[in-house]
Design a protein around this motif. Structure first.
Motif, PDB file in Angstrom:
ATOM      1  N   ASN A   1       0.831  -1.197   0.000  1.00 57.01           N
ATOM      2  CA  ASN A   1       0.000   0.000   0.000  1.00 57.01           C
ATOM      3  C   ASN A   1       0.872   1.255   0.000  1.00 57.01           C
ATOM      4  OD1 ASN A   1      -2.185   1.794   2.132  1.00 57.01           O
ATOM      5  ND2 ASN A   1      -2.571   1.318  -0.004  1.00 57.01           N
ATOM      6  N   VAL A   2       0.559   2.199  -0.888  1.00 53.40           N
ATOM      7  CA  VAL A   2       1.322   3.431  -1.022  1.00 53.40           C
ATOM      8  C   VAL A   2       0.348   4.604  -1.080  1.00 53.40           C
ATOM      9  CG1 VAL A   2       2.973   4.725  -2.435  1.00 53.40           C
ATOM     10  CG2 VAL A   2       3.138   2.236  -2.304  1.00 53.40           C
ATOM     11  N   ILE A   3       0.690   5.688  -0.395  1.00 48.01           N
ATOM     12  CA  ILE A   3      -0.052   6.943  -0.525  1.00 48.01           C
ATOM     13  C   ILE A   3       0.706   7.832  -1.512  1.00 48.01           C
ATOM     14  CG2 ILE A   3      -0.814   9.041   0.669  1.00 48.01           C
ATOM     15  CD1 ILE A   3      -0.943   7.319   3.240  1.00 48.01           C
ATOM     16  N   ILE A   4       0.019   8.319  -2.530  1.00 44.44           N
ATOM     17  CA  ILE A   4       0.637   9.232  -3.496  1.00 44.44           C
ATOM     18  C   ILE A   4      -0.132  10.546  -3.442  1.00 44.44           C
ATOM     19  CG2 ILE A   4       1.276   9.623  -5.899  1.00 44.44           C
ATOM     20  CD1 ILE A   4       1.348   6.624  -6.320  1.00 44.44           C
ATOM     21  N   ARG A   5       0.584  11.639  -3.180  1.00 43.90           N
ATOM     22  CA  ARG A   5      -0.026  12.967  -3.108  1.00 43.90           C
ATOM     23  C   ARG A   5       0.456  13.825  -4.261  1.00 43.90           C
ATOM     24  NH1 ARG A   5       1.149  13.416   3.191  1.00 43.90           N
ATOM     25  NH2 ARG A   5       3.024  14.464   2.433  1.00 43.90           N
ATOM     26  N   LEU A   6      -0.432  14.634  -4.785  1.00 41.34           N
ATOM     27  CA  LEU A   6      -0.079  15.615  -5.811  1.00 41.34           C
ATOM     28  C   LEU A   6      -0.454  16.983  -5.275  1.00 41.34           C
ATOM     29  CD1 LEU A   6       0.869  16.492  -8.600  1.00 41.34           C
ATOM     30  CD2 LEU A   6      -1.399  15.935  -9.500  1.00 41.34           C
ATOM     31  N   ASN A   7       0.560  17.826  -5.092  1.00 41.68           N
ATOM     32  CA  ASN A   7       0.347  19.144  -4.487  1.00 41.68           C
ATOM     33  C   ASN A   7      -0.478  19.021  -3.203  1.00 41.68           C
ATOM     34  OD1 ASN A   7       1.880  20.354  -6.438  1.00 41.68           O
ATOM     35  ND2 ASN A   7       0.127  20.953  -7.704  1.00 41.68           N
ATOM     36  N   GLU A   8      -0.048  18.070  -2.374  1.00 39.35           N
ATOM     37  CA  GLU A   8      -0.560  17.842  -1.014  1.00 39.35           C
ATOM     38  C   GLU A   8      -1.961  17.231  -0.961  1.00 39.35           C
ATOM     39  OE1 GLU A   8       0.756  20.741   2.029  1.00 39.35           O
ATOM     40  OE2 GLU A   8       1.245  22.015   0.307  1.00 39.35           O
ATOM     41  N   LYS A   9      -2.499  16.799  -2.104  1.00 41.22           N
ATOM     42  CA  LYS A   9      -3.800  16.139  -2.113  1.00 41.22           C
ATOM     43  C   LYS A   9      -3.615  14.665  -2.469  1.00 41.22           C
ATOM     44  CE  LYS A   9      -8.409  16.272  -4.187  1.00 41.22           C
ATOM     45  NZ  LYS A   9      -9.302  16.933  -5.174  1.00 41.22           N
ATOM     46  N   ALA A  10      -4.110  13.775  -1.613  1.00 38.69           N
ATOM     47  CA  ALA A  10      -3.968  12.336  -1.849  1.00 38.69           C
ATOM     48  C   ALA A  10      -4.792  11.909  -3.059  1.00 38.69           C
ATOM     49  CB  ALA A  10      -4.400  11.558  -0.617  1.00 38.69           C
ATOM     50  N   ILE A  11      -4.206  11.049  -3.875  1.00 44.57           N
ATOM     51  CA  ILE A  11      -4.869  10.534  -5.076  1.00 44.57           C
ATOM     52  C   ILE A  11      -5.571   9.228  -4.731  1.00 44.57           C
ATOM     53  CG2 ILE A  11      -4.509   9.648  -7.413  1.00 44.57           C
ATOM     54  CD1 ILE A  11      -2.102  11.547  -7.603  1.00 44.57           C
ATOM     55  N   GLU A  12      -6.836   9.091  -5.142  1.00 42.91           N
ATOM     56  CA  GLU A  12      -7.607   7.883  -4.873  1.00 42.91           C
ATOM     57  C   GLU A  12      -7.465   6.891  -6.012  1.00 42.91           C
ATOM     58  OE1 GLU A  12     -11.645   8.837  -4.096  1.00 42.91           O
ATOM     59  OE2 GLU A  12     -11.213  10.066  -2.339  1.00 42.91           O
ATOM     60  N   ALA A  13      -7.540   5.606  -5.675  1.00 43.35           N
ATOM     61  CA  ALA A  13      -7.453   4.547  -6.683  1.00 43.35           C
ATOM     62  C   ALA A  13      -8.672   4.587  -7.605  1.00 43.35           C
ATOM     63  CB  ALA A  13      -7.366   3.190  -5.998  1.00 43.35           C
ATOM     64  N   TRP A  14      -8.449   4.308  -8.897  1.00 42.76           N
ATOM     65  CA  TRP A  14      -9.548   4.179  -9.853  1.00 42.76           C
ATOM     66  C   TRP A  14      -9.633   2.734 -10.311  1.00 42.76           C
ATOM     67  CZ3 TRP A  14      -9.628   3.168 -15.336  1.00 42.76           C
ATOM     68  CH2 TRP A  14     -10.920   3.277 -15.898  1.00 42.76           C
ATOM     69  N   ASP A  15     -10.773   2.118 -10.086  1.00 45.65           N
ATOM     70  CA  ASP A  15     -10.994   0.713 -10.438  1.00 45.65           C
ATOM     71  C   ASP A  15     -11.656   0.633 -11.805  1.00 45.65           C
ATOM     72  OD1 ASP A  15     -11.635  -1.938 -10.635  1.00 45.65           O
ATOM     73  OD2 ASP A  15     -13.148  -1.920  -9.039  1.00 45.65           O
ATOM     74  N   PRO A  16     -10.923   0.228 -12.839  1.00 41.91           N
ATOM     75  CA  PRO A  16     -11.525   0.184 -14.180  1.00 41.91           C
ATOM     76  C   PRO A  16     -12.614  -0.867 -14.309  1.00 41.91           C
ATOM     77  CG  PRO A  16      -9.355  -0.833 -14.205  1.00 41.91           C
ATOM     78  CD  PRO A  16      -9.519  -0.216 -12.850  1.00 41.91           C
ATOM     79  N   PHE A  17     -12.626  -1.846 -13.400  1.00 48.73           N
ATOM     80  CA  PHE A  17     -13.551  -2.967 -13.529  1.00 48.73           C
ATOM     81  C   PHE A  17     -14.821  -2.778 -12.702  1.00 48.73           C
ATOM     82  CE2 PHE A  17      -9.116  -4.592 -13.681  1.00 48.73           C
ATOM     83  CZ  PHE A  17      -9.034  -4.679 -15.060  1.00 48.73           C
ATOM     84  N   CYS A  18     -14.929  -1.632 -12.018  1.00 49.23           N
ATOM     85  CA  CYS A  18     -16.145  -1.324 -11.245  1.00 49.23           C
ATOM     86  C   CYS A  18     -16.564  -2.540 -10.422  1.00 49.23           C
ATOM     87  CB  CYS A  18     -17.278  -0.905 -12.181  1.00 49.23           C
ATOM     88  SG  CYS A  18     -16.829   0.411 -13.331  1.00 49.23           S
ATOM     89  N   SER A  19     -15.592  -3.152  -9.764  1.00 47.65           N
ATOM     90  CA  SER A  19     -15.808  -4.453  -9.128  1.00 47.65           C
ATOM     91  C   SER A  19     -16.782  -4.409  -7.966  1.00 47.65           C
ATOM     92  CB  SER A  19     -14.471  -5.040  -8.673  1.00 47.65           C
ATOM     93  OG  SER A  19     -13.762  -4.124  -7.873  1.00 47.65           O
ATOM     94  N   GLN A  20     -17.051  -3.229  -7.396  1.00 45.35           N
ATOM     95  CA  GLN A  20     -17.992  -3.132  -6.280  1.00 45.35           C
ATOM     96  C   GLN A  20     -19.421  -2.848  -6.732  1.00 45.35           C
ATOM     97  OE1 GLN A  20     -16.901  -3.929  -3.167  1.00 45.35           O
ATOM     98  NE2 GLN A  20     -15.036  -4.371  -4.317  1.00 45.35           N
ATOM     99  N   GLU A  21     -19.632  -2.664  -8.030  1.00 48.75           N
ATOM    100  CA  GLU A  21     -20.973  -2.377  -8.527  1.00 48.75           C
ATOM    101  C   GLU A  21     -21.794  -3.670  -8.654  1.00 48.75           C
ATOM    102  OE1 GLU A  21     -22.769   0.459  -9.401  1.00 48.75           O
ATOM    103  OE2 GLU A  21     -21.175   1.428  -8.244  1.00 48.75           O
ATOM    104  N   PRO A  22     -23.049  -3.665  -8.191  1.00 50.67           N
ATOM    105  CA  PRO A  22     -23.867  -4.890  -8.220  1.00 50.67           C
ATOM    106  C   PRO A  22     -24.058  -5.481  -9.617  1.00 50.67           C
ATOM    107  CG  PRO A  22     -24.893  -3.226  -6.828  1.00 50.67           C
ATOM    108  CD  PRO A  22     -23.736  -2.554  -7.517  1.00 50.67           C
TER     109      PRO A  22
END
Length: 537
Positions: free
Chosen positions: A216-237
């Protein structure tokens, strides 16, 4: 056999070599990802990116991490073009060139400031292209500046870490008349938004705390954390896994085997998402379909079919995960930018002909169900002119007389020049006034494009709006009354000719002819552009 009589060490021209290596084809996002790769390879749990434009428009970029850092020997090796191979073969850093070539593709001054674990000394080394042009391959050592020392302290809390600094940035922004003006700053903001989007996708597995197979890694851009983008929408019903497989591969030395993993997802249509916000996040665009190729959990290629198929709207809902580790680098010909792979013929053919057909059908079916709503809306009233035109000549051109003999079972008796014959024919009540010769319907049995029918006892044709021919030929011309009437008249005339010539011996073959023509048309329109119809709108 040729005998070697002497060897001469030939040093490359420093200026030409280092200038030439600026043009290896990096894009800004790809170059930044190469630097982040080094941070993750060094065990960083935090990567902090700062992109700063001063009042006159000069840009400075810092990429800081809390990884293992480097001592003097390690720093020199990292700055060497073609640095020593990393101990871990699964490292995201691969060729020992990325740090240098990615950085100098966009700046003329690359500095690396680092502090190793257990050593309080901060070291800084720099490649300055203007200096190299004069002084040859001289790596400069300098004292870290105040900004770098502060950033290193913030990110590492006094421990080990590294900062990569880009100065003399000359290839990020195009030239603006006001270098530090409003237009330049807005352009830089768009570049930063694109970078955040790229990082969220490329490092999704590292950014997502629930994904346990990657650190697990936290990546910040200009002090704002970037959230993961899931291309597979795996949590969608409504997301559906339609195929998956782990494939064993025998390595060339024939002593060991490895494997890759492939999994096909059909994601929801726009209106099927749990919320409008989630639908927006999914990025249901033409350039996000296809393969998502992961090497060591890092995305290296996405958004196409690796040359197997063209990107078209009906493939938008299909996204395919393809994951492998470093043992298959040579087999897949991973390139220097880690942005592409090349499949051998056997794997290419297996994917195209065996693995993908079923997922492509599933995605196409889901897309069509959504698109048909849009087609129905767009086609409303489009066939009115045809109904009126055919109606005015119906009696004059009829080739057969049809009487209903069993309405419940759709049985009719056809009388034509061949005689009198019993067949089955769809019997329909008019959906709206005047629509008694041509009607567009959601589907026709066996995927036929058209079939004859009776509507309120009028000779008529049903046209299948789910057939690709309707999507790709009819829909773009719905506003052209003459074109629609011409195509409708052709299909109605073919139905009338069928009824006028059918007999007991030919009725099976005539339907088979419709089936084969419909199949051929499906194939022939594959390469035609598909109209953009908003699902569910």
């Amino acid at each position: 056999m040729t005998t070697i009589i002497n060897t001469v060490e030939v040093q490359p021209d420093a200026r030409r070599m280092i200038e030439g290596l600026r043009d290896t084809g990096y894009k800004f996002n790809t170059a930044m990802a190469d630097i982040i790769d080094n941070s993750i390879a060094a065990g960083a749990t935090l990567v902090d990116i700062r992109i700063i434009m001063d009042y006159i428009g000069d840009i400075t970029i810092y990429i800081a991490d809390n990884g293992s850092g480097m001592d003097e020997e390690g720093l020199i090796n990292a700055m060497r073009y073609g640095s020593n191979e990393r101990p871990d073969p699964g490292s995201l850093g691969k060729f020992g060139l990325g740090l240098k070539t990615a950085s100098t593709a966009f700046c003329r001054s690359l500095s690396v400031t680092s502090r190793s674990a257990g050593n309080g000394t901060v070291l800084k080394a720099r490649w300055d292209l203007d200096h190299v042009s004069i002084q040859k391959w001289n790596l400069l050592f300098l004292n870290p500046d105040q900004e770098e020392m502060k950033l290193l302290a913030d990110v590492t809390e006094g421990g080990a870490g590294t900062i990569v600094t880009w100065e003399k940035v000359d290839r990020v922004l195009k030239t603006y008349s006001e270098q530090g003006g409003t237009y330049a700053r807005r352009a830089l903001e768009r570049i930063q938004e694109s970078l955040a989007d790229h990082i969220s996708m490329v490092y999704q597995r590292f950014l997502d705390p629930s994904y346990t197979d990657a650190n697990n890694v936290i990546i910040r851009l200009n002090e704002k954390a970037i959230e993961a983008w899931d291309p597979f929408c795996s949590q969608e019903p409504y997301t559906e896994v339609v195929a998956e497989r782990r494939q064993e591969v025998e390595l060339p030395d024939a002593q060991t085997t490895t494997s890759f993993f492939i999994k096909a997802y059909v994601i929801p249509r726009k209106e099927q998402f749990s919320s409008e916000e989630e639908a927006k996040k999914a990025k249901l665009t033409n350039d996000r379909q296809g393969f998502y190729v992961y090497r060591e959990n890092r995305l290296i290629h996405y958004g196409d079919w690796l040359g197997m198929f063209r990107n078209e709207p009906h493939g938008t809902l299909l996204r395919v995960e393809f994951s492998f580790d470093h043992t298959l680098d040579d087999a897949f010909n991973v390139d220097i930018k880690k942005s592409n792979i090349l499949l051998n013929d056997d794997l290419y053919n297996w994917l195209k002909d065996q693995f993908l057909p079923a997922p492509r059908r599933a995605a196409d079916d889901r897309y069509r169900k959504g698109v048909n709503k849009g087609v129905g809306k767009a086609a409303k009233g489009a066939h009115d002119g045809s109904n009126a035109g055919i109606g005015s000549k119906e009696k004059a051109v009829q080739m057969a007389n049809i009487e209903v003999t069993d309405e419940e079972n759709n049985e009719v008796e056809v009388t034509n020049k061949k005689g009198r014959f019993k067949i089955k024919l769809p019997l329909i009540e008019s959906a709206k006034e005047g629509e008694v010769h041509v009607t567009a319907v959601d589907s026709v049995d066996d995927g036929l494009l058209w079939e004859p029918c009776l509507i309120d006892k009028h000779h008529a044709v049903r046209i299948n709006t789910s057939h690709p021919y309707y999507h790709k030929v009819y829909v773009p011309n719905l506003l052209s009354g003459v074109t629609i009437q011409g195509m409708d008249s052709l299909l109605w005339a073919m139905c009338e000719a069928e009824l006028g010539t059918i007999n007991d011996d030919t009725k099976y073959y005539i339907k088979e002819l419709r089936y084969e023509v419909s199949k051929l048309l499906r194939k022939l329109v594959e390469d035609l552009p598909e109209p953009d119809i908003n699902n569910g709108d």
